[in-house]
Write an enzyme that holds these catalytic residues in place. Structure first.
Site, PDB file in Angstrom:
ATOM      1  NE  ARG A 164      -4.043  -2.091   1.814  1.00 40.50           N
ATOM      2  CZ  ARG A 164      -4.901  -2.348   0.820  1.00 40.50           C
ATOM      3  NH1 ARG A 164      -5.063  -1.473  -0.159  1.00 40.50           N
ATOM      4  NH2 ARG A 164      -5.601  -3.461   0.810  1.00 40.50           N
ATOM      5  CG  ASP A 165       1.528   5.520  -2.357  1.00 39.04           C
ATOM      6  OD1 ASP A 165       2.113   5.505  -3.462  1.00 39.04           O
ATOM      7  OD2 ASP A 165       1.676   6.446  -1.528  1.00 39.04           O
ATOM      8  CG  HIS A 206       6.837   2.956  -8.315  1.00 38.92           C
ATOM      9  ND1 HIS A 206       8.094   3.511  -8.363  1.00 38.92           N
ATOM     10  CD2 HIS A 206       5.965   3.990  -8.245  1.00 38.92           C
ATOM     11  CE1 HIS A 206       7.987   4.830  -8.300  1.00 38.92           C
ATOM     12  NE2 HIS A 206       6.704   5.152  -8.245  1.00 38.92           N
ATOM     13  CG  HIS A 244       1.445   4.982  -8.689  1.00 37.11           C
ATOM     14  ND1 HIS A 244       1.478   5.589  -7.462  1.00 37.11           N
ATOM     15  CD2 HIS A 244       2.591   5.348  -9.308  1.00 37.11           C
ATOM     16  CE1 HIS A 244       2.586   6.300  -7.343  1.00 37.11           C
ATOM     17  NE2 HIS A 244       3.284   6.179  -8.457  1.00 37.11           N
ATOM     18  CG  ASN A 260       4.328   9.161 -12.094  1.00 37.06           C
ATOM     19  OD1 ASN A 260       3.559   9.416 -13.007  1.00 37.06           O
ATOM     20  ND2 ASN A 260       3.972   9.218 -10.821  1.00 37.06           N
TER      21      ASN A 260
HETATM   22  P1  5GP Z   1       6.320   8.263  -7.802  1.00 39.91           P
HETATM   23  O1  5GP Z   1       6.131   9.728  -7.504  1.00 39.91           O
HETATM   24  O2  5GP Z   1       7.792   7.903  -7.811  1.00 39.91           O
HETATM   25  O3  5GP Z   1       5.598   7.771  -9.007  1.00 39.91           O
HETATM   26  O4  5GP Z   1       5.616   7.496  -6.618  1.00 39.91           O
HETATM   27  C1  5GP Z   1       6.248   7.202  -5.423  1.00 39.91           C
HETATM   28  C2  5GP Z   1       5.164   6.772  -4.472  1.00 39.91           C
HETATM   29  O5  5GP Z   1       5.758   6.107  -3.390  1.00 39.91           O
HETATM   30  C3  5GP Z   1       4.352   7.945  -3.885  1.00 39.91           C
HETATM   31  O6  5GP Z   1       2.963   7.741  -4.181  1.00 39.91           O
HETATM   32  C4  5GP Z   1       4.642   7.871  -2.392  1.00 39.91           C
HETATM   33  O7  5GP Z   1       3.505   8.172  -1.620  1.00 39.91           O
HETATM   34  C5  5GP Z   1       5.086   6.434  -2.209  1.00 39.91           C
HETATM   35  N1  5GP Z   1       6.063   6.243  -1.157  1.00 39.91           N
HETATM   36  C6  5GP Z   1       7.196   6.971  -0.956  1.00 39.91           C
HETATM   37  N2  5GP Z   1       7.894   6.475   0.081  1.00 39.91           N
HETATM   38  C7  5GP Z   1       7.182   5.408   0.541  1.00 39.91           C
HETATM   39  C8  5GP Z   1       7.399   4.483   1.605  1.00 39.91           C
HETATM   40  O8  5GP Z   1       8.384   4.535   2.345  1.00 39.91           O
HETATM   41  N3  5GP Z   1       6.452   3.516   1.778  1.00 39.91           N
HETATM   42  C9  5GP Z   1       5.359   3.426   0.981  1.00 39.91           C
HETATM   43  N4  5GP Z   1       4.493   2.437   1.260  1.00 39.91           N
HETATM   44  N5  5GP Z   1       5.123   4.281  -0.030  1.00 39.91           N
HETATM   45  C10 5GP Z   1       6.027   5.253  -0.250  1.00 39.91           C
END
Ligand code: 5GP
Ligand code: ZN
Length: 115
Positions: A30-31, A101, A103, A88
């Site tokens: 989970r995010d 990753h 989403h 992204n």
């Molecule tokens: P991005 O911006 O790289 O596409 O998405 C990164 C995602 O990782 C964000 O939605 C952020 O909330 C999530 N995220 C960042 N650090 C952590 C973490 O330590 N644990 C979890 N579960 N999610 C994280």
């Protein structure tokens, strides 16, 4: 594994996360800052920085990752209503964690740009 990568640490259970699925190739958790009722991140267990650094040999892995996304959407009860998959890529793509990753976001009607 790169020492400083938080998602590598989550895969190895060296950092806390709510893991909803894991197998030998991918991990889903989970995010930490959900933008919708369902917000799950699906990552390859091996460290791949982004789509920009994918290799041809990663094609089966990425196909598997998408199939896991589909199964999780069904399990989470969002498959029928529909959902959004986002990857992204790079700074202009809004990527903040440089471990590839996807989403999986759902449970509400999506707005632009996310959630
Ligand atoms: P991005 O911006 O790289 O596409 O998405 C990164 C995602 O990782 C964000 O939605 C952020 O909330 C999530 N995220 C960042 N650090 C952590 C973490 O330590 N644990 C979890 N579960 N999610 C994280
Ligand atoms: Zn990593």
């Amino acid at each position: 594994m790169t020492d400083s990568c938080i998602f590598c640490k989550i895969v190895l259970k060296e950092a806390q996360a709510t893991i909803v699925y894991q197998d030998e190739q991918v991990t889903a958790f989970r995010d930490a800052h959900p933008v919708a009722p369902t917000h799950i991140l699906i990552v390859p267990n091996k460290h791949i920085e982004s789509v920009s650094t994918l290799e041809t040999e990663d094609e089966p892995l990425m196909g598997h990752l998408l199939t896991v996304a589909r199964k999780l959407a069904e399990e989470q009860g969002i498959a029928r209503g529909g959902y959004r998959l986002i990857t992204n890529t790079g700074p202009n793509g809004g990527q903040t964690i440089f471990h590839l990753h996807v989403h999986l976001i759902g449970g509400q009607r999506m707005r632009y740009p996310m959630g």
